[in-house]
Design a protein around this motif. Structure first.
Motif, short mmCIF file in Angstrom:
data_model
loop_
_atom_site.label_atom_id
_atom_site.label_comp_id
_atom_site.label_asym_id
_atom_site.label_seq_id
_atom_site.Cartn_x
_atom_site.Cartn_y
_atom_site.Cartn_z
N TYR A 1 -1.56 6.99 6.00
CA TYR A 1 -1.80 5.60 6.38
C TYR A 1 -2.77 5.53 7.55
O TYR A 1 -2.71 6.33 8.49
CB TYR A 1 -0.50 4.90 6.79
CG TYR A 1 0.38 4.46 5.64
CD1 TYR A 1 -0.05 3.51 4.72
CD2 TYR A 1 1.66 4.98 5.49
CE1 TYR A 1 0.76 3.10 3.68
CE2 TYR A 1 2.49 4.57 4.46
CZ TYR A 1 2.03 3.63 3.56
OH TYR A 1 2.85 3.23 2.52
N LYS B 1 1.33 5.19 -0.06
CA LYS B 1 0.69 6.49 0.14
C LYS B 1 1.57 7.31 1.08
O LYS B 1 2.46 6.74 1.74
CB LYS B 1 -0.72 6.34 0.71
CG LYS B 1 -0.82 5.62 2.04
CD LYS B 1 -2.23 5.64 2.62
CE LYS B 1 -3.23 4.85 1.84
NZ LYS B 1 -4.54 4.74 2.56
N ILE C 1 0.88 -1.17 0.00
CA ILE C 1 0.00 0.00 0.00
C ILE C 1 0.91 1.22 0.00
O ILE C 1 1.62 1.48 0.97
CB ILE C 1 -0.94 0.02 1.23
CG1 ILE C 1 -1.83 -1.22 1.25
CG2 ILE C 1 -1.79 1.29 1.21
CD1 ILE C 1 -2.69 -1.34 2.51
N SER D 1 6.36 4.93 0.57
CA SER D 1 6.03 3.53 0.86
C SER D 1 6.58 3.11 2.22
O SER D 1 7.26 2.09 2.33
CB SER D 1 6.60 2.62 -0.22
OG SER D 1 7.99 2.88 -0.39
N ASP E 1 -4.65 0.11 7.35
CA ASP E 1 -3.51 -0.13 6.44
C ASP E 1 -2.39 -0.84 7.18
O ASP E 1 -1.80 -1.81 6.67
CB ASP E 1 -2.98 1.19 5.88
CG ASP E 1 -3.94 1.90 4.95
OD1 ASP E 1 -4.77 1.22 4.31
OD2 ASP E 1 -3.86 3.14 4.86
N VAL F 1 -0.97 -4.60 6.20
CA VAL F 1 0.39 -4.80 5.69
C VAL F 1 1.23 -5.64 6.65
O VAL F 1 1.91 -6.59 6.25
CB VAL F 1 1.07 -3.45 5.39
CG1 VAL F 1 2.53 -3.65 4.97
CG2 VAL F 1 0.31 -2.71 4.29
#
Length: 237
Positions: A92, A87, A85, A145, A96, A100
């Motif tokens: 986040y 962003k 993911i 990231s 999220d 992850v």
């Protein structure tokens, strides 16, 4: 049914890199246990499909149990399952983070712990291959990231730790650190931009990753290696 041939477990095996890795290990003569959240049974009696979400407690251990019940041994585990993911860090969410870390870290931990225990019990050594990311080592201002770096960086670090912990017991641990690979998760309209993220001017292909994993499988003197398969990203821009 217990197998005298070697047995590999491949996670994230329903499509893309994982499905290609399953095919590669069959070509090497291995029986394969293929895991994904949703995966169809195989017509090949040497492939056992085990559906399950590795982010859920105990799923990884259950995959290993199914592998041992069917084939009687585990020689290799390819930790391919993972999510990305991308962003800005402050965008986040807790969801999220849970998603992850659930797959990228807990999923790795649960199945690897059980697989290493099985390798030790069998006494013939073994091999862990972790799929990491070059972003864990070399951040890119064009690709925010942080959660990938947090989790895949952990995989790269634990690869070296496990390589040393089990070196005298015949278990190797290696990783492939990937650039952007051309898979269905990247829509065609993004390809030109993604090509430009790599010094050699193109994304990686699934075969590039498979060839690297097969090399590590066969390279018996290589352990603790983070093999960058990233079109030069890790060398610089």
């Amino acid at each position: 049914m217990h197998s005298t041939k070697k047995v590999a477990i491949v996670t994230g095996a329903s499509q893309g890199i994982g499905a290609a890795v399953v095919t590669a290990y069959r070509k090497l003569g291995y029986a394969v246990v293929a895991n994904s959240r949703s995966i169809h049974p195989s017509d090949d009696p040497e492939i056992l499909a085990v559906p399950g979400d590795l982010a859920r407690r105990g799923t990884g251990a259950q995959v290993v149990e199914r592998a041992l019940a069917r084939f009687g041994r585990i020689d290799t585990l390819v930790n391919n399952a993972g999510i990305f993911i991308g962003k800005p860090f402050t965008d986040y969410t807790d969801a999220d983070y849970d998603a992850v870390t659930g797959i990228n870290l807990y999923g790795f931990f649960d199945i690897s712990r059980s697989a290493v225990a099985a390798m030790l019990a069998h006494g013939n050594g073994g091999h862990l291959v972790n799929v990491s990311s070059s972003l864990a080592d070399y951040a890119d201002s064009q690709v925010p990231s942080a959660l990938a770096s947090l989790t895949k960086g952990g995989l790269s670090a634990v690869t070296k730790a496990l390589a040393i912990e089990y070196a005298t017991r015949g278990i190797r641990a290696n990783a492939v650190a990937l650039g952007v690979i051309r898979t269905p998760m990247h829509p065609p309209e993004t390809h030109e931009a993604l090509d430009g993220l790599h010094p050699i001017g193109r994304m990686g292909e699934i075969d590039d990753v498979v060839e690297a994993i097969v090399y590590l499988e066969q390279a018996q003197f290589v352990t603790g290696e983070i093999l960058h398969v990233d079109g030069g990203q890790s060398a610089g821009h």
